[in-house]
Motif scaffolding. Structure first.
Motif, PDB file in Angstrom:
ATOM      1  N   LYS A 182       0.843  -1.199   0.000  1.00  0.00           N
ATOM      2  CA  LYS A 182       0.000   0.000   0.000  1.00  0.00           C
ATOM      3  C   LYS A 182       0.874   1.243   0.000  1.00  0.00           C
ATOM      4  CE  LYS A 182      -2.088  -1.500   3.647  1.00  0.00           C
ATOM      5  NZ  LYS A 182      -2.999  -1.650   4.823  1.00  0.00           N
ATOM      6  N   THR A 183       0.253   2.376  -0.298  1.00  0.00           N
ATOM      7  CA  THR A 183       0.932   3.670  -0.270  1.00  0.00           C
ATOM      8  C   THR A 183       0.253   4.519   0.795  1.00  0.00           C
ATOM      9  OG1 THR A 183       1.466   3.517  -2.627  1.00  0.00           O
ATOM     10  CG2 THR A 183       1.577   5.701  -1.619  1.00  0.00           C
ATOM     11  N   LEU A 184       1.035   4.950   1.786  1.00  0.00           N
ATOM     12  CA  LEU A 184       0.484   5.618   2.965  1.00  0.00           C
ATOM     13  C   LEU A 184       1.155   6.962   3.202  1.00  0.00           C
ATOM     14  CD1 LEU A 184       0.507   2.566   5.410  1.00  0.00           C
ATOM     15  CD2 LEU A 184      -1.446   3.406   4.081  1.00  0.00           C
ATOM     16  N   ARG A 185       0.432   7.855   3.881  1.00  0.00           N
ATOM     17  CA  ARG A 185       0.998   9.139   4.306  1.00  0.00           C
ATOM     18  C   ARG A 185       1.507   8.983   5.733  1.00  0.00           C
ATOM     19  NH1 ARG A 185       1.753  13.858   2.583  1.00  0.00           N
ATOM     20  NH2 ARG A 185       0.482  13.561   0.709  1.00  0.00           N
ATOM     21  N   LEU A 186       2.823   9.080   5.884  1.00  0.00           N
ATOM     22  CA  LEU A 186       3.473   8.845   7.167  1.00  0.00           C
ATOM     23  C   LEU A 186       4.102  10.124   7.700  1.00  0.00           C
ATOM     24  CD1 LEU A 186       5.362   5.575   6.168  1.00  0.00           C
ATOM     25  CD2 LEU A 186       3.140   5.744   7.289  1.00  0.00           C
ATOM     26  N   PRO A 187       4.122  10.298   9.027  1.00  0.00           N
ATOM     27  CA  PRO A 187       4.801  11.471   9.590  1.00  0.00           C
ATOM     28  C   PRO A 187       6.307  11.384   9.365  1.00  0.00           C
ATOM     29  CG  PRO A 187       4.160   9.966  11.343  1.00  0.00           C
ATOM     30  CD  PRO A 187       3.534   9.436  10.078  1.00  0.00           C
ATOM     31  N   LEU A 188       6.934  12.506   9.094  1.00  0.00           N
ATOM     32  CA  LEU A 188       8.383  12.520   8.966  1.00  0.00           C
ATOM     33  C   LEU A 188       9.011  12.025  10.266  1.00  0.00           C
ATOM     34  CD1 LEU A 188       8.879  15.987   7.219  1.00  0.00           C
ATOM     35  CD2 LEU A 188       8.865  13.715   6.146  1.00  0.00           C
ATOM     36  N   GLY A 189      10.030  11.195  10.131  1.00  0.00           N
ATOM     37  CA  GLY A 189      10.695  10.671  11.319  1.00  0.00           C
ATOM     38  C   GLY A 189      10.174   9.331  11.778  1.00  0.00           C
ATOM     39  N   ALA A 190       9.103   8.821  11.149  1.00  0.00           N
ATOM     40  CA  ALA A 190       8.575   7.511  11.528  1.00  0.00           C
ATOM     41  C   ALA A 190       9.592   6.419  11.199  1.00  0.00           C
ATOM     42  CB  ALA A 190       7.262   7.245  10.804  1.00  0.00           C
ATOM     43  N   LYS A 191       9.665   5.375  12.020  1.00  0.00           N
ATOM     44  CA  LYS A 191      10.573   4.269  11.758  1.00  0.00           C
ATOM     45  C   LYS A 191      10.082   3.442  10.574  1.00  0.00           C
ATOM     46  CE  LYS A 191      12.677   3.301  16.271  1.00  0.00           C
ATOM     47  NZ  LYS A 191      12.810   2.289  17.353  1.00  0.00           N
ATOM     48  N   LEU A 192      11.018   3.008   9.756  1.00  0.00           N
ATOM     49  CA  LEU A 192      10.653   2.194   8.610  1.00  0.00           C
ATOM     50  C   LEU A 192      10.009   0.882   9.038  1.00  0.00           C
ATOM     51  CD1 LEU A 192      13.710   2.648   6.201  1.00  0.00           C
ATOM     52  CD2 LEU A 192      11.647   4.041   6.408  1.00  0.00           C
ATOM     53  N   SER A 193      10.493   0.298  10.132  1.00  0.00           N
ATOM     54  CA  SER A 193       9.928  -0.977  10.590  1.00  0.00           C
ATOM     55  C   SER A 193       8.463  -0.817  10.974  1.00  0.00           C
ATOM     56  CB  SER A 193      10.727  -1.518  11.775  1.00  0.00           C
ATOM     57  OG  SER A 193      10.727  -0.584  12.851  1.00  0.00           O
ATOM     58  N   GLU A 194       8.111   0.309  11.560  1.00  0.00           N
ATOM     59  CA  GLU A 194       6.719   0.537  11.927  1.00  0.00           C
ATOM     60  C   GLU A 194       5.875   0.787  10.688  1.00  0.00           C
ATOM     61  OE1 GLU A 194       6.195   3.384  15.050  1.00  0.00           O
ATOM     62  OE2 GLU A 194       7.841   2.579  16.238  1.00  0.00           O
ATOM     63  N   ALA A 195       6.468   1.399   9.681  1.00  0.00           N
ATOM     64  CA  ALA A 195       5.753   1.597   8.424  1.00  0.00           C
ATOM     65  C   ALA A 195       5.432   0.261   7.770  1.00  0.00           C
ATOM     66  CB  ALA A 195       6.593   2.462   7.487  1.00  0.00           C
ATOM     67  N   VAL A 196       6.397  -0.651   7.792  1.00  0.00           N
ATOM     68  CA  VAL A 196       6.190  -1.968   7.180  1.00  0.00           C
ATOM     69  C   VAL A 196       5.089  -2.736   7.910  1.00  0.00           C
ATOM     70  CG1 VAL A 196       7.280  -4.216   6.777  1.00  0.00           C
ATOM     71  CG2 VAL A 196       8.498  -2.114   6.184  1.00  0.00           C
ATOM     72  N   LYS A 197       4.981  -2.575   9.209  1.00  0.00           N
ATOM     73  CA  LYS A 197       3.903  -3.230   9.966  1.00  0.00           C
ATOM     74  C   LYS A 197       2.528  -2.802   9.457  1.00  0.00           C
ATOM     75  CE  LYS A 197       6.428  -3.860  14.312  1.00  0.00           C
ATOM     76  NZ  LYS A 197       6.541  -3.425  15.744  1.00  0.00           N
ATOM     77  N   LEU A 198       2.424  -1.551   9.002  1.00  0.00           N
ATOM     78  CA  LEU A 198       1.147  -1.047   8.499  1.00  0.00           C
ATOM     79  C   LEU A 198       0.741  -1.734   7.200  1.00  0.00           C
ATOM     80  CD1 LEU A 198       1.699   2.761   9.166  1.00  0.00           C
ATOM     81  CD2 LEU A 198       0.213   1.217  10.451  1.00  0.00           C
ATOM     82  N   ALA A 199       1.708  -2.376   6.539  1.00  0.00           N
ATOM     83  CA  ALA A 199       1.416  -3.132   5.322  1.00  0.00           C
ATOM     84  C   ALA A 199       1.325  -4.626   5.628  1.00  0.00           C
ATOM     85  CB  ALA A 199       2.487  -2.867   4.269  1.00  0.00           C
ATOM     86  N   GLY A 200       1.114  -4.955   6.876  1.00  0.00           N
ATOM     87  CA  GLY A 200       0.948  -6.346   7.280  1.00  0.00           C
ATOM     88  C   GLY A 200       2.213  -7.047   7.693  1.00  0.00           C
ATOM     89  N   GLY A 201       3.337  -6.361   7.597  1.00  0.00           N
ATOM     90  CA  GLY A 201       4.598  -6.957   8.010  1.00  0.00           C
ATOM     91  C   GLY A 201       5.249  -7.819   6.934  1.00  0.00           C
ATOM     92  N   GLU A 202       6.462  -8.266   7.227  1.00  0.00           N
ATOM     93  CA  GLU A 202       7.245  -9.058   6.282  1.00  0.00           C
ATOM     94  C   GLU A 202       6.667 -10.469   6.142  1.00  0.00           C
ATOM     95  OE1 GLU A 202       8.483  -7.868   9.159  1.00  0.00           O
ATOM     96  OE2 GLU A 202       9.834  -6.196   8.666  1.00  0.00           O
ATOM     97  N   THR A 203       6.775 -11.018   4.941  1.00  0.00           N
ATOM     98  CA  THR A 203       6.262 -12.371   4.687  1.00  0.00           C
ATOM     99  C   THR A 203       7.375 -13.402   4.562  1.00  0.00           C
ATOM    100  OG1 THR A 203       6.229 -11.939   2.306  1.00  0.00           O
ATOM    101  CG2 THR A 203       4.200 -11.503   3.531  1.00  0.00           C
ATOM    102  N   ILE A 204       8.634 -12.967   4.670  1.00  0.00           N
ATOM    103  CA  ILE A 204       9.767 -13.884   4.635  1.00  0.00           C
ATOM    104  C   ILE A 204      10.667 -13.600   5.833  1.00  0.00           C
ATOM    105  CG2 ILE A 204       9.731 -14.194   2.131  1.00  0.00           C
ATOM    106  CD1 ILE A 204      11.972 -12.122   1.920  1.00  0.00           C
ATOM    107  N   LYS A 205      11.527 -14.557   6.164  1.00  0.00           N
ATOM    108  CA  LYS A 205      12.382 -14.394   7.336  1.00  0.00           C
ATOM    109  C   LYS A 205      13.706 -13.713   7.007  1.00  0.00           C
ATOM    110  CE  LYS A 205      10.547 -18.271  10.022  1.00  0.00           C
ATOM    111  NZ  LYS A 205      10.879 -19.559  10.702  1.00  0.00           N
TER     112      LYS A 205
END
Length: 443
Positions: free
Chosen positions: A174-197
């Motif tokens: 997905k494409t989301l509007r995120l606040p500047l300074g947000a952690k990339l890992s938290e952004a990825v969680k908003l897309a359901g998280g990683e599907t591989i290890k």
């Protein structure tokens, strides 16, 4: 509006190029501009936020673009859109009767159409001088999201967020509007998280992007975060050791010239010839000084090593190493270099996007990544960098313990080329350094 007034608005609101290097927008405002271009080319495979933004918010973007055009006194404005961005083309076309000084230029579905030098030639027929700036040939270029942010700056709203496409090995691209300074890992969680290890974070497009840490922050130039397998082709190419690549060039380069013949900048007359650097490596030949000095004109697009070389060698890596070494030793590019003739074969040496995506092994990640333009408000902490743009870092004007409100200036533009940084969330300042400012939200 007077140019000085618009320049002040953009500088104080923190508006910079929303992608690439983040050139401060106010510094592009110049009365020498005869033509202004709106860049909706999205150079690389996988990237898609600009076409979506222009499709759904054409009115805001085009109105800010027109205000910018009138302010600098440009005679025309050209909205440059790739041919397969049908929704964006329709949205802009519907608005054109209201803006007689604007027109659309349809671009081919090739890479790197969004490079300023390529875009200017395709839209106007003008060639930017090697090492020169677009304004030298009377052109200024602004991208889609930059003008969207400019629209709100004209309404008094500072830049505090960034649209980011989150895709790759995630559950819900997905494409989301995120606040500047947000952690990339938290952004990825908003897309359901990683599907591989076994994964890495890749910021930017597959050709010119870079590896990032999950703890890195969203900045004003973060267009995308892709979760990729750690052994992906683009990852391995980026990680390869330049000394090993030098040895491979010496052992294998056959001087076929494919790297040079396919180079986009070479084909518009710029004197960058990657095969000569490969020859120097292969033969330990340092007699041709121009081969080294001309590395300054490389855009880093990667066509030479990611697409053109039939042996999988790395001309770009060697070119960039030479360029870096020259700069580190105080060597500057030659002055007043003029472009040669545009290659008559240029149109037959352009890289189709679909073929490029297949070659890079990323075609399966071409997800829709639907746009949600609402600001995500669930971040408890942000770490905003003081340098999110080309030029001098902004200077912090807050200290630990200060309470700040969203939109408040937390770092002022420094002297020279610089812009303000604003709080992207309300809360208390918990960390300040010369490089970043941390704000923690308090419930």
């Amino acid at each position: 509006m007077e140019l000085g007034a618009l320049s002040k608005i953009y500088r104080e609101a923190g508006i910079v190029g929303a992608g690439g290097a983040g050139f401060p927008t106010y510094a592009k405002l110049n009365n020498d501009a005869q033509t202004v271009l709106l860049n909706c080319a999205e150079c690389e495979p996988l990237l898609r936020l600009h076409r979506q933004l222009l499709k759904f918010h054409a009115e805001e973007i085009v109105s800010a673009f027109e205000e910018t055009r009138k302010t600098v006194g440009a005679k025309e404005g050209i909205v440059c859109i790739k041919e397969h961005y049908k929704g964006a083309i329709e949205a802009v076309t519907a608005l054109l009767p209201e803006y007689p000084a604007l027109k659309i230029k349809i671009l081919r579905k090739v890479y790197p159409a969004g490079d300023e030098v390529m875009l200017i030639y395709d839209a106007t027929g003008k060639v930017v001088r090697p090492g020169g700036l677009p304004i030298e040939c009377g052109v200024a270029v602004f991208n889609v999201e930059t003008m969207y942010n400019a629209y709100y700056a004209l309404k008094g709203e500072p830049l505090i967020s960034k649209l980011v496409t989150i895709a790759g090995e995630v559950k819900e691209p997905k494409t989301l509007r995120l606040p500047l300074g947000a952690k990339l890992s938290e952004a990825v969680k908003l897309a359901g998280g990683e599907t591989i290890k076994d994964f890495v974070y890749w910021v930017g497009g597959p050709m010119m992007g870079k590896l990032a840490s999950p703890s890195d922050s969203v900045t004003k130039t973060t267009n995308s975060v892709f979760v990729l397998p750690s052994d992906a082709y683009v990852v391995n190419k980026l990680k390869s050791d330049v000394k090993i690549e030098l040895g491979r060039a010496a052992a294998s380069c056959c001087q076929c010239r494919s790297c040079t013949e396919m180079c986009p900048r070479y084909n518009v007359g710029h004197p960058i010839e990657p095969h000569k650097i490969m020859r120097a490596a292969a033969c330990n030949d340092f007699s041709d000084v121009s081969a080294f000095l001309n590395t300054f004109y490389c855009s880093g697009c990667g066509v030479c090593e990611m697409y053109a070389c039939p042996q999988g060698l790395s001309p770009r890596k060697l070119v960039q190493a030479v360029k870096g070494a020259l700069r580190a030793n105080g060597v500057k590019p030659p002055k007043n270099v003029e472009a040669g003739k545009v290659n008559a074969m240029r149109d037959f040496r352009r890289v189709p996007l679909e073929r490029l995506a297949s070659r890079l092994g990323v075609k399966k990640y071409q997800a829709t990544a639907p746009l949600d333009n609402r600001l995500i408000d669930g971040f408890s902490e942000v770490n905003e960098l003081c340098s999110q743009h080309i030029g001098a870092p902004a200077i912090p004007v807050v200290k630990v313990g200060d309470k700040v409100e969203r939109g408040q200036v937390i770092a002022k533009a420094a002297d020279g080329l610089s812009v303000n940084i604003h709080a992207s969330i309300s809360g208390f300042v918990t960390g300040v350094s010369g490089k970043s400012i941390t704000i923690k939200k308090v419930d």
